[in-house]
Write a protein that holds these residues in place. Sequence first.
Motif, PDB file in Angstrom:
ATOM      1  N   SER A   4       0.712  -1.128  -0.159  1.00 48.29           N
ATOM      2  CA  SER A   4       0.100   0.141   0.135  1.00 48.29           C
ATOM      3  C   SER A   4       1.094   1.134  -0.184  1.00 48.29           C
ATOM      4  O   SER A   4       0.516   2.690  -0.363  1.00 48.29           O
ATOM      5  CB  SER A   4      -0.572  -0.398   1.718  1.00 48.29           C
ATOM      6  N   PHE A   5       1.933   1.127   0.572  1.00 48.99           N
ATOM      7  CA  PHE A   5       3.089   2.272   1.024  1.00 48.99           C
ATOM      8  C   PHE A   5       3.134   2.617  -0.650  1.00 48.99           C
ATOM      9  O   PHE A   5       3.620   3.847  -1.547  1.00 48.99           O
ATOM     10  CB  PHE A   5       4.034   1.623   1.609  1.00 48.99           C
ATOM     11  N   VAL A   6       3.998   1.347  -2.137  1.00 51.87           N
ATOM     12  CA  VAL A   6       4.457   1.783  -2.448  1.00 51.87           C
ATOM     13  C   VAL A   6       3.430   2.071  -3.921  1.00 51.87           C
ATOM     14  O   VAL A   6       3.618   2.833  -4.728  1.00 51.87           O
ATOM     15  CB  VAL A   6       4.817   0.637  -3.428  1.00 51.87           C
ATOM     16  N   ILE A  58      -5.445   2.784   2.469  1.00 50.91           N
ATOM     17  CA  ILE A  58      -5.436   3.571   0.873  1.00 50.91           C
ATOM     18  C   ILE A  58      -6.103   5.041   2.128  1.00 50.91           C
ATOM     19  O   ILE A  58      -5.751   6.254   2.237  1.00 50.91           O
ATOM     20  CB  ILE A  58      -5.764   3.658   0.468  1.00 50.91           C
ATOM     21  N   PRO A  59      -7.548   5.508   2.727  1.00 51.33           N
ATOM     22  CA  PRO A  59      -7.993   6.136   2.718  1.00 51.33           C
ATOM     23  C   PRO A  59      -7.408   6.682   3.641  1.00 51.33           C
ATOM     24  O   PRO A  59      -7.084   8.236   3.650  1.00 51.33           O
ATOM     25  CB  PRO A  59      -9.775   5.524   2.945  1.00 51.33           C
ATOM     26  N   LYS A  60      -6.532   6.215   5.339  1.00 47.39           N
ATOM     27  CA  LYS A  60      -6.454   6.948   6.203  1.00 47.39           C
ATOM     28  C   LYS A  60      -4.939   7.627   5.811  1.00 47.39           C
ATOM     29  O   LYS A  60      -3.967   8.639   6.273  1.00 47.39           O
ATOM     30  CB  LYS A  60      -5.772   5.701   7.123  1.00 47.39           C
ATOM     31  N   MET A  61      -4.394   6.793   4.611  1.00 49.12           N
ATOM     32  CA  MET A  61      -2.705   7.233   4.496  1.00 49.12           C
ATOM     33  C   MET A  61      -3.211   8.847   3.797  1.00 49.12           C
ATOM     34  O   MET A  61      -2.213   9.517   3.926  1.00 49.12           O
ATOM     35  CB  MET A  61      -2.255   6.282   3.164  1.00 49.12           C
ATOM     36  N   ALA A  96       6.172   7.510   7.405  1.00 51.05           N
ATOM     37  CA  ALA A  96       5.328   6.598   8.283  1.00 51.05           C
ATOM     38  C   ALA A  96       4.585   7.582   9.142  1.00 51.05           C
ATOM     39  O   ALA A  96       3.622   7.213   9.371  1.00 51.05           O
ATOM     40  CB  ALA A  96       5.856   5.529   8.669  1.00 51.05           C
ATOM     41  N   GLU A  97       5.162   8.906   9.473  1.00 52.56           N
ATOM     42  CA  GLU A  97       4.392   9.983  10.235  1.00 52.56           C
ATOM     43  C   GLU A  97       3.328  10.567   9.332  1.00 52.56           C
ATOM     44  O   GLU A  97       2.464  10.846   9.916  1.00 52.56           O
ATOM     45  CB  GLU A  97       5.647  10.728  10.787  1.00 52.56           C
TER      46      GLU A  97
END
Length: 285
Positions: free
Chosen positions: A59-61, A88-91, A257-258
């Motif tokens: 998901s990060f990528v 994804i929504p939170k990110m 991450a933050e």
Amino acid sequence: MPENSTCSGASSCSKESCEGCSHNKANQGSADFREPMNASSNVKKVIGVVSGKGGVGKSFVTSSLASAMNKAGYKVGIMDADITGPSIPKMFGVHGQVYGTEEGMIPMVAEDGTKVMSINLLLEDEEAPVIWRGPVIAGVVKQFWNETVWGDVDYLFVDMPPGTGDVPLTVFQSLPVDGIVIVTSPQELVQMIVKKAYNMAEMMHVPVLGVVENFSYLKCPDCGKEIKLFGESHVDDVADELGLPVLGKMPLDPKYAESADAGKFFEMENPYLEKAVEVLKNLNK
């Protein structure tokens, strides 16, 4: 494999058996399992992001690629197909529930303009677990494609759960996937991880654009030395063996991450995926 019940079972499935299967696209003649795009959508390229196992930062990528293409001037969307583990929504800092019209469901739009559709945006409580069986999950993934009003999107990134189960199979069969990016980590078992994802794509006749290695190293904040927390990288070896390009090697960085936890992931600059961006741009040439 509920949509392909006559195909070889997981214990006996091979490239040869799948190629000879009547459900294989190459053997279907004019048959096509792809779902029609929503009538009010114009998605130009569909890019799947996959991994052979969990915990590699897929998901990060996905979010990094979407943000990079957005910054390059393209209209992007993310279909969060990881139904039981959506992140994804939170990110991207989008919350609440999507609403529907006669044309279909309207995706949420993040602050940077990225369109997002996720199961979390359909639940009253985004922390409620999704305890569904495979066929139901596969049906939701199809709805995210044909019942979502994506509008004009240059690149739709599909964040898939790990492995080679129902969701990747549904995406490969039902969506016009233009290519996939395989995400992995430096450990020696990377060869098995990458090959599982690669072989599934080959069986389904889906192009593999390349490999992204995550968690490549941690840079010491004091001296700048690269610390290989997960050992030496093996991604170049397996990429060479399969004839794939390595699209990027991404370090561990607490700042990413933050920003993800704060819902501001799109604000981060990511210079490690420049090659991936060029490969994606070339799909439109």
